[in-house]
Design an enzyme around this catalytic site. Sequence first.
Site, PDB file in Angstrom:
ATOM      1  N   ARG A  76       0.714  -0.877   0.102  1.00  0.00           N
ATOM      2  CA  ARG A  76       0.080  -0.207   0.352  1.00  0.00           C
ATOM      3  C   ARG A  76       0.814   0.751  -0.097  1.00  0.00           C
ATOM      4  NH1 ARG A  76      -2.267   2.904   5.011  1.00  0.00           N
ATOM      5  NH2 ARG A  76      -4.316   4.582   3.435  1.00  0.00           N
ATOM      6  N   HIS A 120      -2.720  11.163   1.044  1.00  0.00           N
ATOM      7  CA  HIS A 120      -2.220  10.710   2.302  1.00  0.00           C
ATOM      8  C   HIS A 120      -1.602  12.029   2.736  1.00  0.00           C
ATOM      9  CE1 HIS A 120      -0.846   7.397   4.820  1.00  0.00           C
ATOM     10  NE2 HIS A 120      -0.595   8.699   5.074  1.00  0.00           N
ATOM     11  N   GLU A 165      -7.426   8.854   6.168  1.00  0.00           N
ATOM     12  CA  GLU A 165      -7.516   8.764   7.564  1.00  0.00           C
ATOM     13  C   GLU A 165      -8.204  10.353   7.243  1.00  0.00           C
ATOM     14  OE1 GLU A 165      -4.172   8.509  10.337  1.00  0.00           O
ATOM     15  OE2 GLU A 165      -4.168   6.820   9.902  1.00  0.00           O
ATOM     16  N   ASN A 294      -7.524   2.090   9.905  1.00  0.00           N
ATOM     17  CA  ASN A 294      -6.158   2.003  10.659  1.00  0.00           C
ATOM     18  C   ASN A 294      -5.982   2.281  11.831  1.00  0.00           C
ATOM     19  OD1 ASN A 294      -5.838   2.599   8.041  1.00  0.00           O
ATOM     20  ND2 ASN A 294      -4.604   4.902   7.937  1.00  0.00           N
ATOM     21  N   TYR A 296      -4.234   2.082  15.468  1.00  0.00           N
ATOM     22  CA  TYR A 296      -3.113   1.834  16.614  1.00  0.00           C
ATOM     23  C   TYR A 296      -2.830   1.356  18.064  1.00  0.00           C
ATOM     24  CZ  TYR A 296      -0.210   3.227  11.884  1.00  0.00           C
ATOM     25  OH  TYR A 296       0.073   3.384  11.155  1.00  0.00           O
ATOM     26  N   GLU A 367      -3.528   0.239   8.174  1.00  0.00           N
ATOM     27  CA  GLU A 367      -2.449   0.431   9.015  1.00  0.00           C
ATOM     28  C   GLU A 367      -2.916  -0.009  10.281  1.00  0.00           C
ATOM     29  OE1 GLU A 367      -1.444   4.459   9.554  1.00  0.00           O
ATOM     30  OE2 GLU A 367      -2.084   4.953   6.700  1.00  0.00           O
TER      31      GLU A 367
END
Length: 463
Positions: A76, A120, A165, A294, A296, A367
């Site tokens: 990606r 991005h 995002e 995504n 985290y 991600e």
Amino acid sequence: MTTTFPPGFLWGAATAAYQVEGAAREDGRTDSIWDTFCRTPGRVLGGDTGDVASDHYHRRADDVRLMAGLGLGAYRFSVSWPRVQPTGRGPVSQRGLDFYRALADDLLVHGITPVLTLYHWDLPQELEDAGGWPERTTAHRFADYAHLVGQALGDRVPWWITLNEPWCSAFLGYAAGIHAPGRTDDEAALRAAHHLNLAHGLAAQAVRAAVPGRPQVAVALNAGAVRARTDSPEDADAARRVDALATRIFTGPMLHGAYPADLFADTAALTDWSFVRDGDTDVIRHPLDALGVNYYAPMLVSAADGKAPPRPAGPGRSPWPATEGVTFHQPPGRRTAMDWAVDPTGLYDLLTRFTREAPGLPLLVTENGAAYDDKPGADGAVHDPERIAYLHAHLESVLRALADGADVRGYFLWSLLDNFEWAYGYSKRFGMVYVDYATQARTLKSSARWYAELIRTGRLPQG
Ligand code: GBH
């Protein structure tokens, strides 16, 4: 529970143009908002810029060989808008497009599926000068750009991700001012969020029109895994507010064709949302082939105890408009080098939530990863057991979600390489491959070897 991933599961790694390419002034590329932001004193740690980054623009062929050596099934990457359409409107740069054509070809030669992200975060500076994402016309410029990239690369790219995002673009860029373009205007941030949504819908249409066959179209959201500190109604309401701004502001129109009513009510003092025009949400609700998640770290919130502190005006203020009644807490437990909490249940919660909200919608973990203070040892090897533990735990969450019915089709580790970590510059390392920025030498960290073995076997090792 099984430790084996489904056959055909897409094993990938992710990067983004500004974070890895460098070559900021080559082949006709013009400035994006991140070039400008990096040159503004005090915005990026250490005054770092993406001028050279991980030099991927020049090391493309070697980097693809590296990916092939790891056995990656998918890569990606993002296209730099000002590299392929330098003014953000009008003429294309063939040399810029040639880089991505060559990249896609190299990937295909090695059997690696190209997954292309159109945006991005590197908006052409000229478009920001014309108002940026708070202006509706930017969404139309984005659709034109999506169409031209679709025409140029559609014959070799099967997967298309419109935006990465959009929350970060809108709220870190226009409300908190800690990302480019560094503005601090809550109303502008809400307008930006809507125009990013519109841009997503228009670009999805443009890709389908420009790409022959059946392109797979998705979006990558940093949906919030928001937890309330207690189960009191006040804390639950704080979590509801943050969830509306973090996630439902995007998934509302994208998946369900409407903004959430509570979002309108919560932000009524800032805007009447009259920038949402009739028909917009029909455009935004474009049938997706997958939703990219995504993930985290989770967020922990409560109702504000006592009077909320005044909201400062300058950069670094909260990215959350209209949340004066909310206190953000540091979740307990271990942290990464970003100071983000390690909590894999957040990923499970998001994957199962979207499965409930949009039954049958395929999901991609677009991600997931962690920064740690990686350093080569005396023998030059880079050992990152904490990253391996992080990845292991999060992949266990993916397996649990699969077992509970989530249709997860792939996983993209952030990141292939150490790279430019936005406002943190080069101080944070997310790569499974270590980059020595003085020489640009690449060294596999132990996590890369671990990931390669996982890809080879399709099975998560015990413990
Ligand atoms: C991703 O952003 C990016 O897509 C990628 O480019 C980047 O390198 C990578 O992750 C690592 O940072 O504390 O209020 O901001 C992740 C950005 C970070 C946004 C955590 C949400 C928590 C909420 N996310 N952040 S807040």
